[in-house]
Design a protein around this motif. Structure first.
Motif, short mmCIF file in Angstrom:
data_model
loop_
_atom_site.label_atom_id
_atom_site.label_comp_id
_atom_site.label_asym_id
_atom_site.label_seq_id
_atom_site.Cartn_x
_atom_site.Cartn_y
_atom_site.Cartn_z
N PRO A 13 0.85 -1.36 -0.07
CA PRO A 13 0.05 0.02 0.12
C PRO A 13 0.88 1.10 -0.22
O PRO A 13 1.88 1.12 0.68
CB PRO A 13 -0.71 -0.11 1.36
N MET A 14 0.30 2.41 -0.45
CA MET A 14 1.14 3.72 -0.65
C MET A 14 1.60 4.09 0.69
O MET A 14 2.75 4.61 0.92
CB MET A 14 0.20 4.51 -1.23
N ALA A 15 0.77 3.98 1.65
CA ALA A 15 1.16 4.33 3.08
C ALA A 15 0.08 3.38 3.99
O ALA A 15 -0.59 2.47 3.61
CB ALA A 15 0.97 5.62 3.43
N LEU A 16 0.28 3.40 5.33
CA LEU A 16 -0.56 2.73 6.27
C LEU A 16 -1.71 3.17 6.76
O LEU A 16 -2.68 2.62 7.01
CB LEU A 16 0.45 2.38 7.33
N THR A 17 -2.06 4.47 6.43
CA THR A 17 -3.22 5.26 6.93
C THR A 17 -3.78 6.17 5.55
O THR A 17 -2.81 6.50 4.86
CB THR A 17 -3.00 5.96 8.05
N SER A 18 -5.03 6.48 5.44
CA SER A 18 -5.31 7.05 4.67
C SER A 18 -4.78 8.59 4.63
O SER A 18 -4.61 9.50 3.58
CB SER A 18 -7.00 7.15 4.50
N ALA A 19 -4.84 8.97 6.00
CA ALA A 19 -3.98 10.06 6.18
C ALA A 19 -2.85 10.47 5.45
O ALA A 19 -2.56 11.46 4.96
CB ALA A 19 -4.19 10.61 7.68
N GLU A 20 -1.96 9.52 5.51
CA GLU A 20 -0.61 9.45 5.11
C GLU A 20 -0.82 9.48 3.33
O GLU A 20 0.06 10.24 2.82
CB GLU A 20 0.21 8.15 5.75
N CYS A 21 -1.75 8.75 2.97
CA CYS A 21 -1.62 8.59 1.46
C CYS A 21 -2.48 9.95 1.07
O CYS A 21 -2.09 10.36 0.01
CB CYS A 21 -2.97 7.57 1.38
N GLU A 22 -3.27 10.76 2.09
CA GLU A 22 -3.73 11.90 1.48
C GLU A 22 -2.59 13.15 1.30
O GLU A 22 -2.37 13.93 0.34
CB GLU A 22 -4.80 12.51 2.26
N ARG A 23 -1.48 12.82 2.36
CA ARG A 23 -0.36 13.78 2.32
C ARG A 23 0.38 13.27 1.14
O ARG A 23 0.99 14.57 0.36
CB ARG A 23 0.52 13.58 3.43
N ILE A 24 0.56 12.28 0.48
CA ILE A 24 1.47 12.02 -0.48
C ILE A 24 0.58 12.54 -1.81
O ILE A 24 1.13 13.27 -2.67
CB ILE A 24 1.76 10.44 -0.78
#
Length: 312
Positions: free
Chosen positions: A82-93
Protein backbone atom coordinates in the motif's frame (compact mmCIF):
# COMPACT_ATOMS: atom_id res chain seq x y z
CA UNK A 1 10.63 4.79 -27.57
CA UNK A 2 11.95 7.40 -25.17
CA UNK A 3 13.90 5.70 -22.37
CA UNK A 4 13.25 6.92 -18.81
CA UNK A 5 15.98 6.49 -16.21
CA UNK A 6 14.90 4.81 -12.96
CA UNK A 7 16.39 5.05 -9.49
CA UNK A 8 15.47 2.23 -7.08
CA UNK A 9 14.85 3.66 -3.60
CA UNK A 10 14.92 1.02 -0.87
CA UNK A 11 14.17 -2.68 -0.87
CA UNK A 12 12.09 -2.95 2.29
CA UNK A 13 9.17 -5.29 2.64
CA UNK A 14 7.19 -6.83 5.45
CA UNK A 15 7.51 -10.55 6.11
CA UNK A 16 8.83 -12.47 3.13
CA UNK A 17 8.11 -9.72 0.59
CA UNK A 18 10.71 -7.78 -1.37
CA UNK A 19 8.74 -6.28 -4.23
CA UNK A 20 11.63 -4.08 -5.36
CA UNK A 21 13.90 -7.07 -6.01
CA UNK A 22 11.20 -9.51 -7.08
CA UNK A 23 8.92 -7.33 -9.23
CA UNK A 24 9.88 -3.73 -9.92
CA UNK A 25 13.62 -3.97 -10.61
CA UNK A 26 13.16 -6.92 -13.02
CA UNK A 27 10.13 -5.21 -14.53
CA UNK A 28 11.98 -1.97 -15.25
CA UNK A 29 15.00 -3.90 -16.57
CA UNK A 30 12.85 -5.88 -19.00
CA UNK A 31 10.80 -2.92 -20.24
CA UNK A 32 12.15 -1.10 -23.33
CA UNK A 33 10.95 2.24 -21.99
CA UNK A 34 13.10 2.23 -18.85
CA UNK A 35 16.71 1.88 -17.75
CA UNK A 36 17.73 1.34 -14.14
CA UNK A 37 20.60 3.72 -13.30
CA UNK A 38 21.14 3.08 -9.61
CA UNK A 39 19.83 2.17 -6.18
CA UNK A 40 19.73 4.23 -2.98
CA UNK A 41 18.34 4.05 0.54
CA UNK A 42 15.70 6.18 2.24
CA UNK A 43 18.05 8.93 3.40
CA UNK A 44 19.62 9.60 -0.01
CA UNK A 45 18.95 12.62 -2.23
CA UNK A 46 16.89 12.45 -5.44
CA UNK A 47 18.13 15.53 -7.28
CA UNK A 48 20.23 13.58 -9.78
CA UNK A 49 19.74 15.09 -13.26
CA UNK A 50 19.96 11.66 -14.91
CA UNK A 51 16.88 10.28 -13.05
CA UNK A 52 13.30 10.52 -14.36
CA UNK A 53 11.48 8.00 -12.14
CA UNK A 54 12.02 6.81 -8.57
CA UNK A 55 10.73 3.37 -7.56
CA UNK A 56 9.99 3.64 -3.82
CA UNK A 57 10.09 0.58 -1.55
CA UNK A 58 11.36 2.17 1.66
CA UNK A 59 9.98 1.22 5.11
CA UNK A 60 6.52 2.56 5.89
CA UNK A 61 7.84 4.91 8.57
CA UNK A 62 9.85 6.68 5.83
CA UNK A 63 7.35 6.32 3.00
CA UNK A 64 5.57 9.69 3.06
CA UNK A 65 8.80 11.66 3.48
CA UNK A 66 10.69 9.79 0.75
CA UNK A 67 7.88 9.93 -1.83
CA UNK A 68 7.34 13.63 -1.09
CA UNK A 69 11.07 14.34 -1.40
CA UNK A 70 11.29 12.52 -4.74
CA UNK A 71 8.29 14.39 -6.14
CA UNK A 72 9.63 17.76 -4.98
CA UNK A 73 12.94 16.91 -6.64
CA UNK A 74 11.02 16.72 -9.91
CA UNK A 75 10.90 12.92 -10.20
CA UNK A 76 7.92 10.80 -11.11
CA UNK A 77 7.26 8.00 -8.63
CA UNK A 78 6.19 4.38 -8.59
CA UNK A 79 5.42 3.50 -4.96
CA UNK A 80 4.97 -0.01 -3.60
CA UNK A 81 1.50 -0.90 -2.36
CA UNK A 82 0.00 0.00 0.00
CA UNK A 83 1.07 3.57 -0.66
CA UNK A 84 1.10 4.15 3.12
CA UNK A 85 -0.46 2.58 6.21
CA UNK A 86 -3.22 5.16 6.78
CA UNK A 87 -5.50 7.17 4.54
CA UNK A 88 -4.19 10.38 6.17
CA UNK A 89 -0.64 9.50 5.08
CA UNK A 90 -1.89 8.65 1.60
CA UNK A 91 -3.64 12.01 1.44
CA UNK A 92 -0.36 13.76 2.30
CA UNK A 93 1.31 12.00 -0.63
CA UNK A 94 -1.61 12.84 -2.91
CA UNK A 95 -1.36 16.51 -1.94
CA UNK A 96 2.33 16.66 -2.87
CA UNK A 97 1.64 14.87 -6.17
CA UNK A 98 -1.07 17.41 -6.97
CA UNK A 99 1.25 20.27 -5.97
CA UNK A 100 4.03 19.09 -8.28
CA UNK A 101 1.85 17.82 -11.12
CA UNK A 102 4.02 14.69 -11.45
CA UNK A 103 2.98 11.08 -11.85
CA UNK A 104 2.74 9.15 -8.57
CA UNK A 105 1.51 5.60 -9.12
CA UNK A 106 0.67 3.14 -6.31
CA UNK A 107 1.53 -0.32 -7.61
CA UNK A 108 -1.91 -1.99 -7.69
CA UNK A 109 -0.84 -3.81 -10.83
CA UNK A 110 -3.65 -6.39 -10.85
CA UNK A 111 -6.00 -3.87 -12.48
CA UNK A 112 -3.81 -4.28 -15.59
CA UNK A 113 -4.53 -8.03 -15.80
CA UNK A 114 -5.82 -8.76 -19.33
CA UNK A 115 -9.10 -10.29 -18.13
CA UNK A 116 -9.76 -7.26 -15.92
CA UNK A 117 -9.08 -4.95 -18.87
CA UNK A 118 -11.43 -6.95 -21.08
CA UNK A 119 -14.13 -6.85 -18.39
CA UNK A 120 -13.71 -3.10 -18.07
CA UNK A 121 -14.14 -2.61 -21.81
CA UNK A 122 -17.17 -4.92 -21.88
CA UNK A 123 -18.90 -3.09 -19.01
CA UNK A 124 -18.12 0.32 -20.53
CA UNK A 125 -19.51 -0.94 -23.85
CA UNK A 126 -22.80 -1.98 -22.27
CA UNK A 127 -22.27 -5.71 -22.87
CA UNK A 128 -24.01 -6.65 -19.59
CA UNK A 129 -26.37 -3.67 -19.49
CA UNK A 130 -26.39 -1.78 -16.20
CA UNK A 131 -24.11 -3.61 -13.73
CA UNK A 132 -25.72 -4.31 -10.36
CA UNK A 133 -23.32 -6.75 -8.66
CA UNK A 134 -19.70 -7.93 -8.77
CA UNK A 135 -18.42 -11.05 -7.03
CA UNK A 136 -14.64 -11.20 -6.68
CA UNK A 137 -12.25 -13.88 -5.42
CA UNK A 138 -8.56 -13.25 -4.79
CA UNK A 139 -6.97 -16.27 -3.11
CA UNK A 140 -3.27 -17.15 -2.97
CA UNK A 141 -2.25 -20.73 -2.22
CA UNK A 142 0.83 -20.95 0.01
CA UNK A 143 3.56 -18.56 -1.07
CA UNK A 144 4.89 -17.85 2.41
CA UNK A 145 3.41 -16.75 5.70
CA UNK A 146 0.53 -14.33 6.03
CA UNK A 147 1.58 -10.69 5.65
CA UNK A 148 2.40 -9.34 9.14
CA UNK A 149 -0.28 -6.64 8.92
CA UNK A 150 -2.96 -8.99 7.59
CA UNK A 151 -4.41 -9.84 4.22
CA UNK A 152 -7.11 -7.14 4.49
CA UNK A 153 -4.35 -4.62 3.79
CA UNK A 154 -2.21 -6.88 1.61
CA UNK A 155 -4.47 -8.74 -0.83
CA UNK A 156 -8.00 -7.31 -0.58
CA UNK A 157 -7.07 -3.92 -2.13
CA UNK A 158 -5.93 -5.68 -5.32
CA UNK A 159 -9.49 -6.91 -5.82
CA UNK A 160 -11.24 -3.73 -4.70
CA UNK A 161 -9.01 -1.64 -6.98
CA UNK A 162 -9.82 -3.95 -9.89
CA UNK A 163 -13.56 -3.56 -9.21
CA UNK A 164 -13.10 0.21 -9.17
CA UNK A 165 -11.27 -0.03 -12.51
CA UNK A 166 -13.99 -2.23 -14.03
CA UNK A 167 -17.03 -0.26 -12.86
CA UNK A 168 -15.76 3.25 -12.17
CA UNK A 169 -18.07 3.38 -9.13
CA UNK A 170 -16.74 4.37 -5.71
CA UNK A 171 -17.60 2.49 -2.52
CA UNK A 172 -20.14 4.15 -0.20
CA UNK A 173 -20.66 1.52 2.53
CA UNK A 174 -18.58 -1.35 3.93
CA UNK A 175 -19.37 -4.48 5.89
CA UNK A 176 -16.58 -6.97 6.58
CA UNK A 177 -15.67 -10.11 8.45
CA UNK A 178 -12.18 -11.55 8.85
CA UNK A 179 -10.42 -14.33 10.67
CA UNK A 180 -7.53 -16.76 10.90
CA UNK A 181 -8.72 -19.80 8.99
CA UNK A 182 -5.62 -21.50 7.61
CA UNK A 183 -2.47 -20.06 9.19
CA UNK A 184 -1.10 -19.34 12.67
CA UNK A 185 -3.99 -18.74 15.09
CA UNK A 186 -1.91 -16.11 16.88
CA UNK A 187 -1.23 -14.18 13.67
CA UNK A 188 -3.21 -11.59 11.70
CA UNK A 189 -6.22 -12.41 9.56
CA UNK A 190 -5.52 -14.63 6.56
CA UNK A 191 -9.02 -14.46 5.04
CA UNK A 192 -11.43 -11.55 4.72
CA UNK A 193 -14.87 -11.08 3.17
CA UNK A 194 -16.01 -7.61 2.18
CA UNK A 195 -19.63 -6.73 1.37
CA UNK A 196 -19.58 -3.35 -0.37
CA UNK A 197 -22.16 -0.88 -1.60
CA UNK A 198 -21.10 1.42 -4.42
CA UNK A 199 -22.49 4.49 -6.10
CA UNK A 200 -25.68 3.97 -8.15
CA UNK A 201 -26.68 0.98 -6.02
CA UNK A 202 -24.02 -1.40 -7.29
CA UNK A 203 -22.99 -4.04 -4.74
CA UNK A 204 -19.89 -6.19 -4.63
CA UNK A 205 -18.54 -9.05 -2.53
CA UNK A 206 -14.82 -9.71 -2.20
CA UNK A 207 -13.22 -12.81 -0.71
CA UNK A 208 -9.46 -12.38 -0.35
CA UNK A 209 -6.68 -14.09 1.54
CA UNK A 210 -4.04 -16.76 1.73
CA UNK A 211 -4.86 -20.48 1.91
CA UNK A 212 -2.58 -23.48 2.46
CA UNK A 213 -0.37 -24.59 -0.40
CA UNK A 214 -2.19 -26.62 -3.04
CA UNK A 215 -0.67 -29.31 -5.24
CA UNK A 216 0.15 -27.99 -8.69
CA UNK A 217 -0.70 -24.37 -7.82
CA UNK A 218 1.90 -21.59 -7.61
CA UNK A 219 0.65 -18.25 -6.31
CA UNK A 220 -2.87 -17.14 -7.23
CA UNK A 221 -5.23 -20.11 -7.07
CA UNK A 222 -8.44 -18.15 -7.61
CA UNK A 223 -8.65 -14.71 -9.19
CA UNK A 224 -11.94 -13.90 -10.88
CA UNK A 225 -14.72 -11.32 -11.20
CA UNK A 226 -18.35 -12.19 -11.97
CA UNK A 227 -20.16 -9.05 -13.14
CA UNK A 228 -23.95 -9.26 -13.20
CA UNK A 229 -25.95 -6.68 -15.11
CA UNK A 230 -29.45 -5.98 -16.33
CA UNK A 231 -28.76 -7.74 -19.63
CA UNK A 232 -26.29 -10.48 -18.80
CA UNK A 233 -23.44 -11.83 -16.72
CA UNK A 234 -19.72 -11.73 -17.46
CA UNK A 235 -17.09 -13.92 -15.83
CA UNK A 236 -13.52 -12.62 -15.95
CA UNK A 237 -11.24 -15.47 -14.84
CA UNK A 238 -7.74 -14.04 -14.43
CA UNK A 239 -6.10 -17.46 -14.19
CA UNK A 240 -7.19 -18.41 -17.73
CA UNK A 241 -6.10 -18.90 -20.39
CA UNK A 242 -2.65 -19.87 -19.21
CA UNK A 243 0.07 -22.39 -19.94
CA UNK A 244 1.13 -24.88 -17.29
CA UNK A 245 4.89 -24.58 -16.82
CA UNK A 246 6.62 -27.52 -15.11
CA UNK A 247 10.04 -26.94 -13.53
CA UNK A 248 12.19 -28.55 -10.87
CA UNK A 249 10.62 -26.12 -8.37
CA UNK A 250 7.09 -27.24 -9.24
CA UNK A 251 4.25 -26.17 -11.51
CA UNK A 252 3.05 -22.67 -12.26
CA UNK A 253 0.63 -21.03 -14.65
CA UNK A 254 2.01 -18.51 -17.10
CA UNK A 255 0.39 -16.10 -19.54
CA UNK A 256 1.73 -15.83 -23.08
CA UNK A 257 2.45 -12.13 -23.24
CA UNK A 258 3.26 -9.21 -20.94
CA UNK A 259 2.45 -9.63 -17.25
CA UNK A 260 0.59 -7.19 -15.02
CA UNK A 261 3.73 -5.39 -13.81
CA UNK A 262 4.91 -4.84 -17.40
CA UNK A 263 1.49 -3.45 -18.36
CA UNK A 264 1.49 -1.17 -15.31
CA UNK A 265 4.93 0.16 -16.27
CA UNK A 266 3.70 0.76 -19.82
CA UNK A 267 0.95 3.00 -18.40
CA UNK A 268 3.52 4.74 -16.17
CA UNK A 269 5.77 5.35 -19.19
CA UNK A 270 2.92 6.62 -21.36
CA UNK A 271 1.74 9.05 -18.68
CA UNK A 272 5.23 10.46 -18.04
CA UNK A 273 6.08 10.86 -21.73
CA UNK A 274 2.70 12.40 -22.60
CA UNK A 275 2.68 14.66 -19.55
CA UNK A 276 -0.75 13.41 -18.49
CA UNK A 277 -2.15 11.88 -15.28
CA UNK A 278 -1.76 8.11 -15.07
CA UNK A 279 -4.84 5.94 -15.01
CA UNK A 280 -3.69 4.66 -11.60
CA UNK A 281 -2.81 7.49 -9.25
CA UNK A 282 -2.69 8.77 -5.66
CA UNK A 283 -6.48 8.97 -5.42
CA UNK A 284 -6.60 5.20 -5.88
CA UNK A 285 -4.09 4.74 -3.06
CA UNK A 286 -6.23 6.94 -0.82
CA UNK A 287 -9.41 5.05 -1.75
CA UNK A 288 -7.75 1.71 -0.96
CA UNK A 289 -6.77 2.79 2.55
CA UNK A 290 -10.12 4.44 3.28
CA UNK A 291 -11.82 1.18 2.42
CA UNK A 292 -9.41 -0.82 4.59
CA UNK A 293 -10.03 1.53 7.53
CA UNK A 294 -13.81 1.28 7.11
CA UNK A 295 -13.52 -2.52 6.91
CA UNK A 296 -11.50 -2.61 10.13
CA UNK A 297 -14.19 -0.60 11.86
CA UNK A 298 -16.89 -2.89 10.48
CA UNK A 299 -15.00 -5.97 11.71
CA UNK A 300 -14.61 -4.45 15.17
CA UNK A 301 -18.23 -3.31 15.53
CA UNK A 302 -20.16 -5.81 13.42
CA UNK A 303 -21.89 -2.87 11.75
CA UNK A 304 -22.12 -1.46 8.25
CA UNK A 305 -19.71 1.49 8.06
CA UNK A 306 -20.01 4.45 5.64
CA UNK A 307 -16.95 4.79 3.43
CA UNK A 308 -15.09 8.05 3.94
CA UNK A 309 -16.08 10.66 1.41
CA UNK A 310 -13.33 12.37 -0.58
CA UNK A 311 -12.16 15.60 1.03
CA UNK A 312 -12.69 18.88 -0.78
Amino acid sequence: MRVLNVLLAGSAGLGHQNHQADMYAPGFAAHPGFAVVGAVEADDRFDRPDVDVVSVCVPFEDRVEVVSRALRAGKHVLVDKPMALTSAECERIAAVAAETGLVCMPAYHQRFQPAVRSAREAVAGGKVGLPWNVQADFLVAGGGAVWPLGELLNFAPYATDAIQAITGLAVTEVYAIAGVNFQDAAGPEDLVTLCLTHERGLTSTVVAGRTPAAAGVHGLSLHRYRISGSHGTLLADCTRPAAEVLTAAGARRSWAGPGTVHRMLTELHAAVVAGRPAELGPADGVAALRLVEAARQAIATGQVVPAAAPRA
